[in-house]
Design a protein around this motif. Structure first.
Motif, PDB file in Angstrom:
ATOM      1  N   UNK A  40      28.893 -83.744   2.864  1.00 22.95           N
ATOM      2  CA  UNK A  40      28.067 -82.608   3.303  1.00 22.95           C
ATOM      3  C   UNK A  40      28.934 -81.375   3.453  1.00 22.95           C
ATOM      4  N   UNK A  41      28.473 -80.269   2.927  1.00 31.54           N
ATOM      5  CA  UNK A  41      29.184 -79.009   3.129  1.00 31.54           C
ATOM      6  C   UNK A  41      28.225 -78.093   3.872  1.00 31.54           C
ATOM      7  N   UNK A  42      28.489 -77.873   5.161  1.00 31.97           N
ATOM      8  CA  UNK A  42      27.592 -77.044   5.973  1.00 31.97           C
ATOM      9  C   UNK A  42      27.703 -75.590   5.549  1.00 31.97           C
ATOM     10  N   UNK A  43      26.593 -74.988   5.209  1.00 30.87           N
ATOM     11  CA  UNK A  43      26.607 -73.581   4.771  1.00 30.87           C
ATOM     12  C   UNK A  43      25.402 -72.825   5.332  1.00 30.87           C
ATOM     13  N   UNK A  44      25.584 -71.495   5.418  1.00 35.57           N
ATOM     14  CA  UNK A  44      24.492 -70.627   5.884  1.00 35.57           C
ATOM     15  C   UNK A  44      23.836 -69.896   4.707  1.00 35.57           C
ATOM     16  N   UNK A  45      24.515 -69.912   3.569  1.00 36.82           N
ATOM     17  CA  UNK A  45      23.994 -69.158   2.417  1.00 36.82           C
ATOM     18  C   UNK A  45      24.390 -69.868   1.122  1.00 36.82           C
ATOM     19  N   UNK A  46      23.534 -69.709   0.115  1.00 33.47           N
ATOM     20  CA  UNK A  46      23.850 -70.267  -1.216  1.00 33.47           C
ATOM     21  C   UNK A  46      23.701 -69.148  -2.239  1.00 33.47           C
ATOM     22  N   UNK A  47      24.751 -68.935  -3.023  1.00 38.81           N
ATOM     23  CA  UNK A  47      24.684 -67.940  -4.097  1.00 38.81           C
ATOM     24  C   UNK A  47      24.669 -68.703  -5.421  1.00 38.81           C
ATOM     25  N   UNK A  48      23.641 -68.434  -6.216  1.00 36.97           N
ATOM     26  CA  UNK A  48      23.530 -69.105  -7.509  1.00 36.97           C
ATOM     27  C   UNK A  48      24.196 -68.242  -8.578  1.00 36.97           C
ATOM     28  N   UNK A  49      25.330 -68.711  -9.059  1.00 33.01           N
ATOM     29  CA  UNK A  49      25.990 -68.003 -10.173  1.00 33.01           C
ATOM     30  C   UNK A  49      25.730 -68.812 -11.428  1.00 33.01           C
ATOM     31  N   UNK A  50      24.453 -69.158 -11.612  1.00 34.69           N
ATOM     32  CA  UNK A  50      24.092 -70.172 -12.608  1.00 34.69           C
ATOM     33  C   UNK A  50      23.601 -69.608 -13.942  1.00 34.69           C
TER      34      UNK A  50
END
Ligand code: NAP
Length: 495
Positions: A331-341
């Protein structure tokens, strides 16, 4: 209630990026005065309006990355940054008076060809209608963000956005834990830009990119003055850059083995940037350089040396409310996800229904993959031109150059149509087939079809995006329309 409009114009261009602006300028110079540009956004600029992520810059040298008819002597740097390129486009549109022809917030959702009248009927999402005998689709190859269907993404409670839809103002990343998914050309630019201000950055890499040093520098005031006073000096530098980039084409298109030299340079670069051998091993690509776009950066690899940046190479298994779970179950706890997809490149015009001769849609015509003659015309779709269409992208030089060749080709084809008094012009199916066969033949020898998966290839593994030869060869091919490849329809007769 707003009333919808119905307008008729000599030419309608969809899109206001590099391609649309050049097309409008050249049409007006060629005597086609009644032109409109329909733009779904609220400003011009195409990819350079949408992609304003931190660190966004062009990886083609700025001296080459401008129109040949509107050189810019005062680029700030050897590789211009997005704000300056966007401003350049606005400036050119203003100077050539085509900004006045633009209609913003006009999202074209349907283009339907009327065979009897040889006219295109366009409809926008707002219900406005346009009719034209010349339709140019300048919507760009990299305009529809690709957002992977990650399991559980809808349950994520934090911020999620794609690199091409970066929030204006406060992006919410400062002081927060962020995940970046994707490590392509965009991520390589924004990862080093955001790493210093996020609390922790976790980068999910599916395929390691090849990266070469970026020989960037600022231009001095003296250089800018020199180019301003003596445009010939800048033209010579531009020709030099063009030649240098063009000299690499054989390695891409015919002798991928010659790419080994570039691999050595990239690996030395990696060694200098990353001390930890285990990290280096994870960042080292395992395919031939050039198979995917070669990236330029002096600080991307170095970012992973930071204690607050983590590289994950186990993939993304699922998203939870506050975390990204990788393929190894961590698990990687994060507050934001940026899609560089990246972008949907091989399925363009997804939000635009195009109906050609006999009621056949472009989606139907492209059921087995997109294809176009010279990247600009599709059989069964008369009086319609694509800019940056199939097999006209580049992996090694400036797209602005290609765009200008296509624009000139459209201008000359429309002149031919006018000179013959024809109502419609289209490409012969046989000519398109021959062209596509040539593309397949040439592509089989290229570095792009030998050893990696990339957005250059369609779902059948065929190169339907890049021009698999030199830019000079494309230039030669585009100098004049080949009449025998075209059908000119005059008052019910065709020739
Ligand atoms: P991209 O090069 O297509 O990169 C997308 C990245 O996302 C890749 O690393 C890809 O991995 C990854 N990815 C996609 N789907 C994924 C999934 N479901 N799970 C995990 N990873 C996933 O996109 P981009 O970086 O936005 O660049 C697109 C193009 O824009 C470039 O190639 C270039 O032509 C252009 N561009 C140009 C400049 C410039 O300087 N001129 C700058 C930025 C972009 P895989 O490699 O494994 O598919």
């Amino acid at each position: 209630m707003t009333s919808s409009t119905l307008e008729r114009h000599e030419a309608v261009i969809v899109g206001t990026g590099f391609a649309g602006i050049a097309m409008a300028i050249r049409l007006r110079q060629d005597g086609v005065q009644d032109v409109v540009l329909l733009e779904k956004a609220d400003d011009l600029g195409g990819t350079w309006r949408d992609n304003r992520y931190p660190g966004c810059a062009c990886d083609v040298p700025s001296n080459l990355y401008s129109y040949s008819f509107a050189l810019k002597p005062d680029w700030d740097r050897a590789f211009a940054e997005q704000p300056q390129i966007w401003e350049y486009l606005r400036d050119v549109a203003r100077r050539f008076g085509v900004d006045r022809l633009m209609r913003f917030g006009q999202h074209v959702v349907e283009a339907r060809y009327d065979e009897q009248a040889a006219l295109w009927h366009l409809r926008t999402a707002a219900g406005d209608r346009y009719v034209t005998p010349a339709l140019v689709l300048a919507t760009g190859a990299l305009s529809t963000p690709s957002k992977p269907a990650l399991t559980g993404l809808e349950s994520f409670s934090g911020i999620v956005f794609h690199s091409a839809e970066w929030p204006e103002g406060d992006d919410g990343l400062t002081g927060r834990r962020a995940a970046v998914i994707g490590t392509g050309a965009s991520a390589v630019q924004f990862v080093p830009a955001i790493a210093p201000r996020t609390k922790h950055l976790t980068v999910f890499q599916r395929t390691a990119p090849w990266i070469l040093p970026k020989l960037d520098r600022t231009f001095s005031a003296r250089e800018q003055q020199l180019y301003g006073r003596f445009p010939l000096a800048q033209k010579l530098v531009r020709a030099g850059v063009f030649t240098r980039l063009e000299s690499r084409v054989l390695a891409f298109t015919a002798h991928p083995g010659a790419m080994q030299m570039a691999e050595k340079v990239a690996l030395r670069h990696l060694e200098r940037q990353v001390r930890d051998p285990e990290l280096r091993r994870k960042l080292r690509p395992d395919y031939r350089i050039g198979c995917k776009r070669i990236l330029l950066s002096n600080d991307y690899w170095k970012s992973f040396e930071r204690d607050d940046v983590t590289l994950v190479t186990d993939g993304v298994s699922r998203i939870e409310a506050n975390a990204v779970v990788d393929g190894a179950g961590r698990r990687h706890d994060v507050d934001a996800i940026v899609l560089g997809t990246g972008f949907k490149v091989t399925e363009p015009y997804g939000d635009l229904t195009i109906v050609g001769v006999g009621g056949r849609t472009l989606t139907d015509a492209w059921r087995d993959g997109m294809e176009a003659y010279l990247g600009v015309a599709v059989a069964g779709f008369p009086n319609m031109f694509l800019l940056v269409g199939p097999n006209s992208g580049l992996g090694h030089s400036s797209m602005v150059f290609v765009i200008e060749r296509q624009v000139e080709y459209v201008i000359k084809t429309l002149r031919l149509k006018r000179s013959r008094g024809a109502e419609a012009v289209s490409v012969r199916g046989e000519a398109q087939r021959r062209f596509v066969e040539e593309m397949d033949r040439r592509s089989s020898r290229t570095v792009w079809t030998n050893g990696c998966k990339s957005w250059y290839l369609d779902r059948f593994g065929r190169n339907r995006t890049l021009w698999p030869a030199s830019v000079l060869a494309y230039w030669r091919r585009m100098r004049q329309p080949h009449e025998h490849d075209l059908v000119l329809q005059t008052g019910g007769t065709t020739s």
